[in-house]
Design a protein around this motif. Structure first.
Motif, mmCIF file in Angstrom:
data_model
loop_
_atom_site.group_PDB
_atom_site.id
_atom_site.type_symbol
_atom_site.label_atom_id
_atom_site.label_comp_id
_atom_site.label_asym_id
_atom_site.label_seq_id
_atom_site.Cartn_x
_atom_site.Cartn_y
_atom_site.Cartn_z
ATOM 1 N N LYS A 35 0.843 -1.201 0.000
ATOM 2 C CA LYS A 35 0.000 0.000 0.000
ATOM 3 C C LYS A 35 0.876 1.248 0.000
ATOM 4 N N GLN A 36 1.906 1.186 0.814
ATOM 5 C CA GLN A 36 2.835 2.306 0.889
ATOM 6 C C GLN A 36 3.390 2.618 -0.493
ATOM 7 N N TRP A 39 0.704 4.173 -2.735
ATOM 8 C CA TRP A 39 0.529 5.552 -2.293
ATOM 9 C C TRP A 39 1.692 6.422 -2.779
ATOM 10 N N ASN A 40 2.860 5.855 -2.616
ATOM 11 C CA ASN A 40 4.060 6.544 -3.041
ATOM 12 C C ASN A 40 4.041 6.826 -4.538
ATOM 13 N N TRP A 42 1.456 6.942 -6.506
ATOM 14 C CA TRP A 42 0.405 7.896 -6.806
ATOM 15 C C TRP A 42 0.865 9.321 -6.483
ATOM 16 N N GLY A 43 1.509 9.429 -5.332
ATOM 17 C CA GLY A 43 2.022 10.736 -4.927
ATOM 18 C C GLY A 43 3.053 11.258 -5.910
ATOM 19 N N LEU A 46 1.529 12.592 -8.959
ATOM 20 C CA LEU A 46 0.904 13.898 -8.763
ATOM 21 C C LEU A 46 1.950 15.009 -8.674
ATOM 22 N N CYS A 47 3.035 14.707 -7.980
ATOM 23 C CA CYS A 47 4.016 15.766 -7.737
ATOM 24 C C CYS A 47 5.228 15.623 -8.636
ATOM 25 N N LEU A 50 7.261 18.709 -9.968
ATOM 26 C CA LEU A 50 7.956 19.416 -8.888
ATOM 27 C C LEU A 50 9.193 18.651 -8.441
ATOM 28 N N LEU A 51 8.997 17.326 -8.242
ATOM 29 C CA LEU A 51 10.111 16.516 -7.758
ATOM 30 C C LEU A 51 11.232 16.461 -8.783
ATOM 31 N N GLN A 54 13.182 19.495 -8.464
ATOM 32 C CA GLN A 54 14.015 19.411 -7.258
ATOM 33 C C GLN A 54 15.245 18.543 -7.515
ATOM 34 N N ARG A 58 19.118 19.508 -7.174
ATOM 35 C CA ARG A 58 20.002 18.722 -6.320
ATOM 36 C C ARG A 58 21.210 18.225 -7.086
#
Lengths: 274, 171
Positions: A35-36, A39-40, A42-43, A46-47, A50-51, A54, A58
């Motif tokens: 699940k993690q 979720w990860n 999916w996140g 979505l992002c 942006l990531l 970043q 970096r």
């Protein structure tokens, strides 16, 4: 009824809290690694943009360290390629034999001062006698020959640039038998001339010139490419105009090369020519 | 919708971005990751209804969770902290609050704001570590980490308050 509504209104934040906290806690408790991961993912979806940005920033901040790693890797590769064996062995054999003494040793240094617009140009490196540098060592960049160490202090060293009126170096044309001596004509930091060229038979524009018969530089290290072939004869020899491979105007990391057999070869040479 | 404070919405977004893109990458001495997003809940107006404070805490926590890739840890902690906010405010003695004031450093006294921030940060950090591990096995370690992180978070929030916030009297 009125009392109930009043009660609800008064404690609505408690209900909201209990509901939201339950959702969050359920998420915490029930999160298996799968699940993690979902979720990860999916996140990240979505992002993502942006990531990504970043990550770009970096990686920019880590450029310095990455550069050092690359330089070290390049140094060891250089060590492998431009280390011909003194015996009749191939490069591969040479590596298997750890008893053998390497002919050329390389050290990384950085240019901290550099000129290209004077008649006699010098560079200053950030390594000196503390890093076992001494006068007479060669200096290379990843593109080609840079110069020769002239003076050393404990932490710094002065390098006579290839862009110097006193600098000359015998060169050989790639794969051929055509040889010559390279000089800097003092005009532009990417241009030089090769004199004492005996024949123009196999010479064409774009050919690479290598170091040749040098005690300082490893053999067949690139120096320049032929940019202009003139048919004019000067004292029985031809002259080539060449384009230097090293971008002297933006030198940063260089290698200092040491020939471990220099003293032996030098004394042998001196013994026949007093 | 007409009462939406766009300044707060903007602040929300800004804090999320700073938290997930900058602060989440920080790991001082291998332990300390400042959780600046707590500041958003801390500085919500006094007059804001409690259920809205709790909800914004949940939302903020979810956003941070989304970027961190852990489910619910920050959301659960921040929702709880948002819930106990009025309690903590009452706990620390302060002068009468005027209509226009907000719980920010410039409007309140320094000791009050520092104490309020520290207490909230301690509770929040403890919950974050607790939910993350879901056990009290290494309780000592947990406490030390909580203390270190809470102190640093408090310091950062005070710093941000000094640098970017003005007295509310102007509005």
């Amino acid at each position: 009824m009125k009392n109930l509504v009043e009660f609800l209104r008064r404690y609505i934040h408690v209900f909201v809290f209990v509901a939201l906290e339950s959702i969050a806690l359920y998420a915490v408790v029930s999160s298996t690694s799968y699940k993690q991961w979902r979720w990860n993912a999916w996140g990240k979806e979505l992002c993502g943009p942006l990531l990504k940005r970043q990550a770009k920033i970096r990686s920019y901040m880590h450029l310095n360290r990455d550069n050092q790693i690359l330089q070290e890797a390049n140094r060891s590769l250089l060590h492998r390629i431009y280390n011909v064996d003194v015996g009749e062995k191939t490069v591969k054999d040479y590596y298997l034999d750890s008893l053998h003494h390497p002919v050329f040793a390389y050290k990384i240094a950085h240019v901290i001062e550099n000129t290209t617009n004077l008649p006699d140009n010098y560079l200053i490196l950030d390594k000196g006698s503390n890093d076992s540098l001494r006068p007479g060592l060669g200096v290379l960049s990843e593109h080609g020959v840079v110069g020769i160490v002239k003076e050393v202090s404990p932490h710094f060293s002065v390098v006579m640039s290839l862009l110097h009126s006193k600098f000359n170096l015998s060169v050989i044309l790639k794969g051929g038998v055509v040889t010559g001596v390279l000089y800097w004509d003092g005009h532009h930091h990417r241009q030089a001339v090769v004199r004492n060229v005996s024949s123009l038979d196999d010479v064409s524009v774009g050919d690479t010139l290598w170091t040749h018969h040098s005690l300082i530089f490893p053999p067949q290290y690139p120096i320049a490419t032929v940019s202009e072939v003139s048919k004019e004869v000067e004292d029985g020899f031809y002259t080539l105009k060449v384009r230097l491979l090293t971008p002297f105007d933006r030198l940063s990391a260089v290698w200092v090369v040491e020939n471990n057999f220099y003293d032996e070869l030098k004394s042998l040479k001196d013994s026949i020519a007093p | 919708m007409k009462n939406v404070d766009w300044k707060l919405v903007l602040q929300f977004l800004l804090i999320v971005v700073v938290q997930v893109l900058v602060l989440n990458s920080i790991c001082l001495w291998g332990y300390v990751t400042p959780l600046l997003y707590l500041m958003f809940v801390l500085t919500l107006p006094f007059q804001m209804p409690s259920w809205l404070v709790v909800s914004s805490g949940f939302l903020m926590g979810m956003c941070v969770d989304l970027f961190s890739g852990v489910m619910g840890v920050h959301a659960a902690s921040l929702t709880f902290v948002a819930f106990i906010r009025p309690l903590v405010m009452q706990l620390i003695p302060h002068a009468a609050i005027e209509e226009h004031q907000r719980p920010i450093l410039y409007d309140m006294h320094f000791p009050w704001f520092a104490g309020y921030t520290l207490v909230m940060a301690l509770v929040h950090q403890f919950l974050v570590f607790f939910f993350d591990a879901l056990s009290l096995a290494c309780f000592g370690h947990l406490l030390v980490m909580t203390l270190l992180n809470a102190l640093f978070t408090t310091f950062l929030i005070l710093l941000v308050q000094c640098l970017f916030y003005n007295s509310s009297k102007r509005y």
